[in-house]
Design a protein around this motif. Sequence first.
Motif, PDB file in Angstrom:
ATOM      1  N   ILE A  56       0.716  -1.027   0.042  1.00  0.00           N
ATOM      2  CA  ILE A  56       0.038   0.067  -0.040  1.00  0.00           C
ATOM      3  C   ILE A  56       1.001   1.206   0.095  1.00  0.00           C
ATOM      4  O   ILE A  56       0.600   2.193  -0.857  1.00  0.00           O
ATOM      5  CB  ILE A  56      -0.918  -0.040   1.124  1.00  0.00           C
ATOM      6  N   VAL A  57       1.969   1.131   0.778  1.00  0.00           N
ATOM      7  CA  VAL A  57       2.658   2.222   0.975  1.00  0.00           C
ATOM      8  C   VAL A  57       3.443   2.552  -0.305  1.00  0.00           C
ATOM      9  O   VAL A  57       3.637   3.847  -0.841  1.00  0.00           O
ATOM     10  CB  VAL A  57       3.691   2.267   2.020  1.00  0.00           C
ATOM     11  N   GLU A  58       3.998   1.438  -0.837  1.00  0.00           N
ATOM     12  CA  GLU A  58       4.474   1.598  -2.290  1.00  0.00           C
ATOM     13  C   GLU A  58       3.562   2.180  -3.451  1.00  0.00           C
ATOM     14  O   GLU A  58       3.994   3.112  -4.440  1.00  0.00           O
ATOM     15  CB  GLU A  58       5.313   0.321  -2.907  1.00  0.00           C
ATOM     16  N   ARG A  59       2.185   1.936  -3.211  1.00  0.00           N
ATOM     17  CA  ARG A  59       1.350   2.365  -4.275  1.00  0.00           C
ATOM     18  C   ARG A  59       1.357   3.821  -4.224  1.00  0.00           C
ATOM     19  O   ARG A  59       0.954   4.601  -5.151  1.00  0.00           O
ATOM     20  CB  ARG A  59      -0.119   1.616  -4.000  1.00  0.00           C
ATOM     21  N   HIS A  60       1.516   4.375  -2.903  1.00  0.00           N
ATOM     22  CA  HIS A  60       1.350   5.683  -2.706  1.00  0.00           C
ATOM     23  C   HIS A  60       2.813   6.536  -2.986  1.00  0.00           C
ATOM     24  O   HIS A  60       3.077   7.679  -2.534  1.00  0.00           O
ATOM     25  CB  HIS A  60       1.152   6.022  -1.314  1.00  0.00           C
ATOM     26  N   GLY A  61       3.874   5.705  -3.429  1.00  0.00           N
ATOM     27  CA  GLY A  61       4.964   6.381  -4.015  1.00  0.00           C
ATOM     28  C   GLY A  61       5.851   6.641  -2.881  1.00  0.00           C
ATOM     29  O   GLY A  61       6.897   7.497  -2.668  1.00  0.00           O
ATOM     30  N   GLY A  95      11.907  -2.666  21.869  1.00  0.00           N
ATOM     31  CA  GLY A  95      10.436  -2.105  21.160  1.00  0.00           C
ATOM     32  C   GLY A  95      10.932  -1.804  19.731  1.00  0.00           C
ATOM     33  O   GLY A  95      12.102  -2.195  19.212  1.00  0.00           O
ATOM     34  N   ALA A  96       9.948  -1.428  18.976  1.00  0.00           N
ATOM     35  CA  ALA A  96      10.211  -0.996  17.482  1.00  0.00           C
ATOM     36  C   ALA A  96       9.445   0.107  17.080  1.00  0.00           C
ATOM     37  O   ALA A  96       8.368   0.429  17.737  1.00  0.00           O
ATOM     38  CB  ALA A  96       9.501  -2.291  16.517  1.00  0.00           C
ATOM     39  N   THR A  97      10.003   0.691  15.991  1.00  0.00           N
ATOM     40  CA  THR A  97       9.460   2.038  15.277  1.00  0.00           C
ATOM     41  C   THR A  97       9.311   1.552  13.969  1.00  0.00           C
ATOM     42  O   THR A  97      10.237   1.291  13.194  1.00  0.00           O
ATOM     43  CB  THR A  97      10.338   3.161  15.920  1.00  0.00           C
ATOM     44  N   PHE A  98       8.196   1.737  13.457  1.00  0.00           N
ATOM     45  CA  PHE A  98       7.987   1.528  12.052  1.00  0.00           C
ATOM     46  C   PHE A  98       7.673   2.923  11.398  1.00  0.00           C
ATOM     47  O   PHE A  98       6.952   3.849  11.833  1.00  0.00           O
ATOM     48  CB  PHE A  98       6.585   0.705  11.827  1.00  0.00           C
ATOM     49  N   TYR A  99       8.588   3.174  10.384  1.00  0.00           N
ATOM     50  CA  TYR A  99       8.542   4.478   9.468  1.00  0.00           C
ATOM     51  C   TYR A  99       7.746   4.071   8.147  1.00  0.00           C
ATOM     52  O   TYR A  99       8.093   3.100   7.402  1.00  0.00           O
ATOM     53  CB  TYR A  99       9.796   5.137   9.534  1.00  0.00           C
ATOM     54  N   PHE A 100       6.892   4.927   7.634  1.00  0.00           N
ATOM     55  CA  PHE A 100       6.534   5.101   6.284  1.00  0.00           C
ATOM     56  C   PHE A 100       6.514   6.672   5.891  1.00  0.00           C
ATOM     57  O   PHE A 100       6.148   7.369   6.645  1.00  0.00           O
ATOM     58  CB  PHE A 100       5.418   4.200   6.068  1.00  0.00           C
ATOM     59  N   THR A 101       6.274   6.654   4.437  1.00  0.00           N
ATOM     60  CA  THR A 101       6.593   7.906   3.990  1.00  0.00           C
ATOM     61  C   THR A 101       5.495   8.118   3.224  1.00  0.00           C
ATOM     62  O   THR A 101       4.966   7.161   2.310  1.00  0.00           O
ATOM     63  CB  THR A 101       7.551   8.808   3.251  1.00  0.00           C
ATOM     64  N   LEU A 102       4.531   9.315   2.950  1.00  0.00           N
ATOM     65  CA  LEU A 102       3.332   9.603   2.190  1.00  0.00           C
ATOM     66  C   LEU A 102       3.473  10.978   1.900  1.00  0.00           C
ATOM     67  O   LEU A 102       3.979  11.846   2.168  1.00  0.00           O
ATOM     68  CB  LEU A 102       2.085   9.318   2.979  1.00  0.00           C
ATOM     69  N   PRO A 103       2.795  11.287   0.231  1.00  0.00           N
ATOM     70  CA  PRO A 103       3.088  12.284  -0.135  1.00  0.00           C
ATOM     71  C   PRO A 103       2.236  13.684   0.403  1.00  0.00           C
ATOM     72  O   PRO A 103       1.108  13.120   1.123  1.00  0.00           O
ATOM     73  CB  PRO A 103       2.706  12.150  -1.600  1.00  0.00           C
ATOM     74  N   VAL A 104       2.756  14.684   0.446  1.00  0.00           N
ATOM     75  CA  VAL A 104       2.026  15.948   0.909  1.00  0.00           C
ATOM     76  C   VAL A 104       0.856  16.372   0.031  1.00  0.00           C
ATOM     77  O   VAL A 104       1.125  16.101  -1.344  1.00  0.00           O
ATOM     78  CB  VAL A 104       2.877  17.189   0.996  1.00  0.00           C
ATOM     79  N   ALA A 105      -0.249  16.443   0.654  1.00  0.00           N
ATOM     80  CA  ALA A 105      -1.531  16.969  -0.021  1.00  0.00           C
ATOM     81  C   ALA A 105      -1.179  18.082  -1.019  1.00  0.00           C
ATOM     82  O   ALA A 105      -0.731  19.225  -0.533  1.00  0.00           O
ATOM     83  CB  ALA A 105      -2.769  16.955   0.867  1.00  0.00           C
ATOM     84  N   THR A 106      -1.859  18.254  -2.101  1.00  0.00           N
ATOM     85  CA  THR A 106      -1.557  19.245  -3.092  1.00  0.00           C
ATOM     86  C   THR A 106      -2.740  20.448  -2.803  1.00  0.00           C
ATOM     87  O   THR A 106      -2.499  21.481  -3.097  1.00  0.00           O
ATOM     88  CB  THR A 106      -1.781  18.763  -4.636  1.00  0.00           C
TER      89      THR A 106
END
Length: 815
Positions: free
Chosen positions: A783-788, A800-811
């Motif tokens: 899903i994250v890769e579909r969002h670039g 413990g663990a920290t999961f990071y993922f990136t999403l595009p800024v809203a236009t």
Amino acid sequence: MGAPGSTQDVTRDDVREFFSRREDPSTPFFTEEVAEALECPPRTARRRLEELAERGEIQTKRRDDSTAIWWTSRDALAGDHQPDEEQFRAFVSAVKDYAIFMLDPDGTVVTWNEGAERIKGYSAPEIVGEHFSTFYTEADRAESVPETNLEIAAEEGRVEDEGWRVRADGSQFWANVTITAIRDDDGELRGFTKVTRDMTERREYEQRLEAQTERLERQRDDLEVELDDIFERIDDAFFALDEEFQFEYVNEQFESYFGRSADELLGRRPWEVLDVDESNPLFEEFRTAMATQEPTSFERYSEPLGIWAMVRVYPSETGLSVYFRDITERKQRQQELDRTRELLEKAERIADVGGWEIDPATEEVFWTEHLFEILELPYDAEPSLDEALDVYHEADRHIVEDAIDEALETGGSLDVETRFRTPDGEVRWLHVKGDVDLEDGEAILLRGAVQDITERKERERELQRVRDRMEFALNATDAVVWDWNVDADEASFYPSAESLYGTEVETWEDFVDVIHPEDREEAQQAIETAIETGEPKHEEIRIIRDGEVRWIEAPGHPVQDADGSTRVVGVARDISERKEYERKLEESNERLEQFAYAASHDLQEPLRMVSSYLQLIERRYADDLDEDGREFIEFAVDGADRMRAMIAGLLEYSRVETQGDAFEPVDLETVVADVREDLQLQISESGADVTAGSLPVVEGDENQLRQVFQNLLDNAIEYSGDEPPEVSIDAERDGDRWVISVSDQGIGIDPENAERIFDVFQRLHSHEEHAGTGIGLSLCQRIVERHGGDIWVESEPGEGATFYFTLPVATDREN
């Protein structure tokens, strides 16, 4: 006796009479004194004296080849008598007009006569035993003049000079000095004789005479200049003033200028009859000329006349002669010339251009001041032609020289770009241009301009480097750079349009003609929107090349030129192979999705049957089954349920790309709130503490993003360990994307497994330890890769663990 004055006039009788008239004939005289008394040359007097000495009528004693004294007595005028050394010393001591004394070889005074005491002011006891440099000035002593004179006298026998000497009281007098070396029969230096004569009066007289002569010559020259000026300015206004500044004479031009007749002006002062004040600076110039008796000339503006005048003033002891001429037109021309020159100098500096001229006949060169500054050379003298050519780089000098020769021969112009070397060794570039002035077909002058183009050359080199790199890149990608001038409707391509379109394209219509008919409206709309909004365009369209349909992408960016014209520039390339690959990939994905759907449907039906029959056996035969049998049935039912969940997850994983919604602004705070609501039962049972910071609005698929947060929160709670789960959600802006983090305080993950956990069906724990299908994190990654974006984990076991993922800024909008 006739009047003395020549060799023929002076006789032996004249000399006899000279001695007979002396009160004491035994007084010795130098030859020069006899010559002065007889008003004849010293040589003539010496000859007559020698004749009388040979006859024994007078006595003589020589101290060197030229210095001699002569004396006699009344008894000796007619008989022979030779004085001895003692008598000679007595004579020397008695001489009052000359300082005659002796020095030892070191220059110490050993004898002193009466004349020396009178002239120098020292008595014999005061000076004998002192060095003779006492008589010289400090400047002469500093330059070792006394020692030098002794050396010359010792080497050459004698030395004679004139200069300032110092008396005992410190006063100075102008002296004629002769120093003669004294040697014995063996030639050994025994000392020196020094004869000094006070010539101060004679020098003052000569200086007065020279000053008078110079003044007379200056007056003569001034008179000549004045006469010349009179002849040259017969049309000038002229007036004469006496020593009281009263008019003595005015000419007609003066009367015309001031509108006053001579009768009204003569005998009156200017400020009494003319509109001028006595304090006017003009009269200060007149007073200075009268005081210095020096001619003067100057330019001034006359308020009464309203003109600029050149005024020449010639003083005399009785008054002033004044000429003036109207130079208003010349001054106006000069002012215009000065303004033009100033404008040109400013223009030179603004344009950074220097001017130059060459006279072919004389090879004289003229440079403007700014050209010296451009070349970083001192602004002193104009260079010769060779020096001017030497300024250019040694490898380029012949280029400039040949261009000059060709321009002079053909009468044409020169235009070259060449290098030059600054005084500190820096190599810079010049643009040299020039034109020839012709007269009767002959070149009489070559003039032009020089501009420093070093920065332009550096930009050109950098541009060429960019072009070379771009050409390399274009050749590597088969791309074409295009540039369309919208206003002129002119298109250019690099390397060529044919390489991409198969035909020449020079206008927009030419480009439209090669576009596939079904895509022309889309392409037209994209270019119009880009021009209207100024935003880049990007579309993929089909073209027809050599009868074959090809796909191209031709992004373009509108630009506004300095002249106001609009252009669109971009890069176009053939993407047919990529489009074919995408088509095949899309078909493959569709087949895979169909297979996944069919497989899930076909697999779930038997699983439902297995689960149903197992449940039926459990209900009917529960009493007949022992504990192991019931456990076996429970295992079978659980396995079927897990298999059904895995099939459902796999189906969901396959549909991420094809079944997702279109992207739109999504408020992550709302998404997280919904997920927390869905997981409320798990949160309550586990006692989890889930906190969220300020979350942004991103561009994406809201349902899929809800799935990502739900899977990550579910894992954080599941793998929390023995303590109640603590989960925090935060976001941080990084350029045009947001970095979202989900952190827990659970059991953690070994860094070696940080990538493995995102693979499908990869589990790190058994089903007995933790439930799950092994698809959750894989689904999050897809899903994250579909969002670039990207997704990764940072963790250590037990930390413990920290999961990071990136999403595009809203236009459209964001928090």
